[in-house]
Design an enzyme around this catalytic site. Sequence first.
Site, PDB file in Angstrom:
ATOM      1  N   GLU A  85       0.836  -1.211   0.000  1.00  0.00           N
ATOM      2  CA  GLU A  85       0.000   0.000   0.000  1.00  0.00           C
ATOM      3  C   GLU A  85       0.871   1.261   0.000  1.00  0.00           C
ATOM      4  O   GLU A  85       0.583   2.257   0.674  1.00  0.00           O
ATOM      5  CB  GLU A  85      -0.977   0.002   1.181  1.00  0.00           C
ATOM      6  CG  GLU A  85      -1.920  -1.189   1.226  1.00  0.00           C
ATOM      7  CD  GLU A  85      -2.931  -1.243   0.083  1.00  0.00           C
ATOM      8  OE1 GLU A  85      -3.056  -0.254  -0.673  1.00  0.00           O
ATOM      9  OE2 GLU A  85      -3.605  -2.273  -0.046  1.00  0.00           O
ATOM     10  N   GLN A  87       1.226   3.625  -1.963  1.00  0.00           N
ATOM     11  CA  GLN A  87       0.622   4.881  -2.423  1.00  0.00           C
ATOM     12  C   GLN A  87       0.254   5.780  -1.257  1.00  0.00           C
ATOM     13  O   GLN A  87       0.142   6.990  -1.416  1.00  0.00           O
ATOM     14  CB  GLN A  87      -0.611   4.620  -3.301  1.00  0.00           C
ATOM     15  CG  GLN A  87      -1.857   4.164  -2.551  1.00  0.00           C
ATOM     16  CD  GLN A  87      -1.912   2.664  -2.315  1.00  0.00           C
ATOM     17  OE1 GLN A  87      -0.982   1.940  -2.648  1.00  0.00           O
ATOM     18  NE2 GLN A  87      -3.017   2.189  -1.761  1.00  0.00           N
TER      19      GLN A  87
END
Length: 193
Positions: A85, A87
């Site tokens: 994850e 991002q």
Amino acid sequence: MAKLYFKYGAMGSSKSAQALITKFNYEELGMSVWLIKPSVDTRDGADIIRSRIGLECKAEIITPDDNIKEKYLTAGKHDVIIADEAQFFAPEQIDQLRDIVDEEDLPVLCFGLRTDFLTHFFPGAQRLMELADSITEIKTVCACGRKATVNARIDENGRVITQGDQVLLGGNDSYAAMCHKCWMEKIKAQEEQ
């Protein structure tokens, strides 16, 4: 020579599963993996990375205020960093991962989304696109059979949502991977109703 990797894909493309499989492969060779995830991702528990196919593992939590480079230097000796994850990391934290690659000669593999439900970059993903040595798309398909590139946010009736905060945690109940054409057609059809 170590590299910074960004492996991205739409929702449902097996990013977390691939991150955990990669971790297993390193460990099977006797290497130490520092598995990390951003604190904002609490879907499966604050310190758990879980894939849709049931693979799961504990990970170290990185908060928005953490300096990843400093945390790494106190985390003990590792042979590789795997981040899920990615991002959701701040751009400065991506810079810190880049520094670890360059200064510690340590590979860093980041898995995550490239864009949000409106096809806009997540800040961390944008910085990874700017800095990564290797960028790989993990492909998945739309219901029509085309390559899915859009993380369509959907409501309980399957309608595409086009407004809201950039971050809304969810799985198949909140998102559907779509090709751009189907996403636009669905939005247009909703507007005509």
